[in-house]
Design a protein around this motif. Structure first.
Motif, PDB file in Angstrom:
ATOM      1  N   TYR A 175       0.840  -1.207   0.000  1.00  0.00           N
ATOM      2  CA  TYR A 175       0.000   0.000   0.000  1.00  0.00           C
ATOM      3  C   TYR A 175       0.875   1.258   0.000  1.00  0.00           C
ATOM      4  N   TYR A 176       1.982   1.207   0.735  1.00  0.00           N
ATOM      5  CA  TYR A 176       2.907   2.343   0.740  1.00  0.00           C
ATOM      6  C   TYR A 176       3.458   2.585  -0.661  1.00  0.00           C
ATOM      7  N   GLU A 177       3.872   1.530  -1.342  1.00  0.00           N
ATOM      8  CA  GLU A 177       4.448   1.671  -2.680  1.00  0.00           C
ATOM      9  C   GLU A 177       3.419   2.213  -3.670  1.00  0.00           C
ATOM     10  N   GLU A 178       2.173   1.744  -3.558  1.00  0.00           N
ATOM     11  CA  GLU A 178       1.117   2.247  -4.448  1.00  0.00           C
ATOM     12  C   GLU A 178       0.822   3.711  -4.153  1.00  0.00           C
ATOM     13  N   ALA A 179       0.785   4.067  -2.861  1.00  0.00           N
ATOM     14  CA  ALA A 179       0.504   5.450  -2.465  1.00  0.00           C
ATOM     15  C   ALA A 179       1.595   6.397  -2.937  1.00  0.00           C
ATOM     16  N   GLU A 180       2.832   5.904  -2.962  1.00  0.00           N
ATOM     17  CA  GLU A 180       3.967   6.729  -3.386  1.00  0.00           C
ATOM     18  C   GLU A 180       3.871   7.082  -4.866  1.00  0.00           C
ATOM     19  N   ARG A 181       3.242   6.212  -5.642  1.00  0.00           N
ATOM     20  CA  ARG A 181       3.099   6.463  -7.087  1.00  0.00           C
ATOM     21  C   ARG A 181       1.929   7.396  -7.394  1.00  0.00           C
ATOM     22  N   MET A 182       1.073   7.635  -6.410  1.00  0.00           N
ATOM     23  CA  MET A 182      -0.103   8.476  -6.621  1.00  0.00           C
ATOM     24  C   MET A 182       0.217   9.953  -6.388  1.00  0.00           C
ATOM     25  N   ARG A 183      -0.587  10.811  -6.927  1.00  0.00           N
ATOM     26  CA  ARG A 183      -0.442  12.248  -6.663  1.00  0.00           C
ATOM     27  C   ARG A 183      -0.945  12.551  -5.259  1.00  0.00           C
ATOM     28  N   GLY A 184      -0.376  13.578  -4.647  1.00  0.00           N
ATOM     29  CA  GLY A 184      -0.838  13.980  -3.326  1.00  0.00           C
ATOM     30  C   GLY A 184       0.125  13.564  -2.235  1.00  0.00           C
ATOM     31  N   VAL A 185      -0.353  13.608  -0.999  1.00  0.00           N
ATOM     32  CA  VAL A 185       0.454  13.276   0.167  1.00  0.00           C
ATOM     33  C   VAL A 185       0.495  11.761   0.334  1.00  0.00           C
ATOM     34  N   MET A 209      -1.922   6.476   1.408  1.00  0.00           N
ATOM     35  CA  MET A 209      -1.789   5.118   1.923  1.00  0.00           C
ATOM     36  C   MET A 209      -2.962   4.750   2.829  1.00  0.00           C
ATOM     37  N   LEU A 210      -3.304   5.649   3.750  1.00  0.00           N
ATOM     38  CA  LEU A 210      -4.419   5.371   4.651  1.00  0.00           C
ATOM     39  C   LEU A 210      -5.737   5.286   3.884  1.00  0.00           C
ATOM     40  N   SER A 211      -5.888   6.118   2.867  1.00  0.00           N
ATOM     41  CA  SER A 211      -7.111   6.096   2.058  1.00  0.00           C
ATOM     42  C   SER A 211      -7.256   4.763   1.331  1.00  0.00           C
ATOM     43  N   LEU A 212      -6.151   4.255   0.795  1.00  0.00           N
ATOM     44  CA  LEU A 212      -6.185   2.960   0.106  1.00  0.00           C
ATOM     45  C   LEU A 212      -6.578   1.831   1.063  1.00  0.00           C
ATOM     46  N   ILE A 213      -6.011   1.868   2.268  1.00  0.00           N
ATOM     47  CA  ILE A 213      -6.315   0.816   3.247  1.00  0.00           C
ATOM     48  C   ILE A 213      -7.757   0.924   3.719  1.00  0.00           C
ATOM     49  N   GLU A 214      -8.247   2.152   3.889  1.00  0.00           N
ATOM     50  CA  GLU A 214      -9.631   2.346   4.322  1.00  0.00           C
ATOM     51  C   GLU A 214     -10.614   1.803   3.293  1.00  0.00           C
ATOM     52  N   ARG A 215     -10.213   1.787   2.033  1.00  0.00           N
ATOM     53  CA  ARG A 215     -11.105   1.345   0.958  1.00  0.00           C
ATOM     54  C   ARG A 215     -11.097  -0.170   0.760  1.00  0.00           C
ATOM     55  N   ARG A 216     -10.374  -0.891   1.605  1.00  0.00           N
ATOM     56  CA  ARG A 216     -10.466  -2.358   1.585  1.00  0.00           C
ATOM     57  C   ARG A 216     -11.895  -2.764   1.947  1.00  0.00           C
ATOM     58  N   LEU A 217     -12.397  -3.804   1.320  1.00  0.00           N
ATOM     59  CA  LEU A 217     -13.777  -4.218   1.568  1.00  0.00           C
ATOM     60  C   LEU A 217     -14.006  -4.614   3.022  1.00  0.00           C
ATOM     61  N   ASP A 218     -13.028  -5.312   3.640  1.00  0.00           N
ATOM     62  CA  ASP A 218     -13.238  -5.699   5.036  1.00  0.00           C
ATOM     63  C   ASP A 218     -13.333  -4.485   5.949  1.00  0.00           C
ATOM     64  N   GLU A 257       0.922   9.034  10.294  1.00  0.00           N
ATOM     65  CA  GLU A 257       1.370   8.348   9.075  1.00  0.00           C
ATOM     66  C   GLU A 257       2.699   8.876   8.547  1.00  0.00           C
ATOM     67  N   GLN A 258       3.040  10.129   8.895  1.00  0.00           N
ATOM     68  CA  GLN A 258       4.300  10.693   8.422  1.00  0.00           C
ATOM     69  C   GLN A 258       5.505   9.924   8.970  1.00  0.00           C
ATOM     70  N   LEU A 259       5.388   9.435  10.198  1.00  0.00           N
ATOM     71  CA  LEU A 259       6.468   8.639  10.788  1.00  0.00           C
ATOM     72  C   LEU A 259       6.666   7.335  10.009  1.00  0.00           C
ATOM     73  N   ILE A 260       5.566   6.776   9.522  1.00  0.00           N
ATOM     74  CA  ILE A 260       5.644   5.519   8.753  1.00  0.00           C
ATOM     75  C   ILE A 260       6.338   5.776   7.422  1.00  0.00           C
ATOM     76  N   ILE A 261       5.986   6.892   6.782  1.00  0.00           N
ATOM     77  CA  ILE A 261       6.602   7.244   5.493  1.00  0.00           C
ATOM     78  C   ILE A 261       8.096   7.481   5.685  1.00  0.00           C
ATOM     79  N   GLU A 262       8.474   8.153   6.770  1.00  0.00           N
ATOM     80  CA  GLU A 262       9.894   8.409   7.037  1.00  0.00           C
ATOM     81  C   GLU A 262      10.651   7.093   7.240  1.00  0.00           C
ATOM     82  N   LEU A 263      10.008   6.129   7.887  1.00  0.00           N
ATOM     83  CA  LEU A 263      10.642   4.824   8.116  1.00  0.00           C
ATOM     84  C   LEU A 263      10.872   4.093   6.810  1.00  0.00           C
TER      85      LEU A 263
END
Length: 206
Positions: A77-87, A92-101, A197-203
């Motif tokens: 999800y991080y790698e996909e989010a990095e390829r997207m426009r925006g923050v 990343m959190l938006s992609l995970i929130e959109r999981r069906l579960d 989430e910024q701490l996760i991106i920095e990691l």
């Protein structure tokens, strides 16, 4: 298939906050975070100062455990989010929130994310009229989410009928008809988890 077998309550204690992995138990007096709000293990109360890396790692672990994801899934999800426009972090959190579960959980169909994942796995949920049993399925704006007609008499769903559910503004669900809809993409302000989430991106960026 790999899965996290760690006790749910121990995960909350390790991260120092409720991750709501046990549904109603998390809001009752039985909640482990209310009874023993210290990290598990004999050295839990005597932990020393944490390094910058340790702080970033704990933030990542907290997010993974809250959404019940393994490292490979989370990093994807991080790698996909990095390829997207925006923050990147918000993407990343938006992609995970959109999981069906997670959507099933947000709509109140399941009382916890683990239970919601099980509901999806067992084929109880339809997306636009088609049964989807893949928890990671990404919903889109306008998708109609419903409980399969043949499953509405299930005891678990009978208790849901007519209930008043508090849910984020990007989804809606009618507890009379057992049908819902994705109204918008989830935004950062719609996500109530206490995650930096910024701490996760920095990691991940190191």
């Amino acid at each position: 298939m790999a899965k996290n077998t760690c006790n749910d309550c121990r995960q909350c204690r390790r991260e120092g906050q409720k991750l709501f992995l046990k549904g109603e138990r998390c809001t009752s007096k039985k909640c482990a975070m209310d009874r023993r709000p210290v990290p598990p293990g004999q050295h839990g109360q005597g932990r020393k100062k944490v390094s910058e890396y340790g702080i970033q790692l704990r933030e990542k672990q907290k997010a993974k455990r809250a959404y019940c994801l393994l490292e490979k899934q989370f990093h994807a999800y991080y790698e996909e989010a990095e390829r997207m426009r925006g923050v990147t972090g918000e993407n990343m959190l938006s992609l995970i929130e959109r999981r069906l579960d997670n959507v099933v959980y947000r709509m109140g169909i399941g009382s916890s994310r683990p239970q919601s994942r099980q509901i999806v796995n067992h084929g109880h949920i339809t997306v636009n009229g088609q049964v989807v049993d893949i928890p990671s399925f990404q919903v889109r704006v306008g998708d109609e989410i419903a409980i399969k007609d043949s499953k509405t008499d299930n005891a678990m769903f009978k208790e849901l009928r007519g209930a008043k559910i508090v849910m984020p503004k990007w989804v809606e669900f009618d507890t009379e008809t057992f049908k819902g809809k994705i109204l918008d993409l989830p935004k950062r302000e719609d996500i109530d988890l206490n995650i930096n989430e910024q701490l996760i991106i920095e990691l991940y960026s190191k």
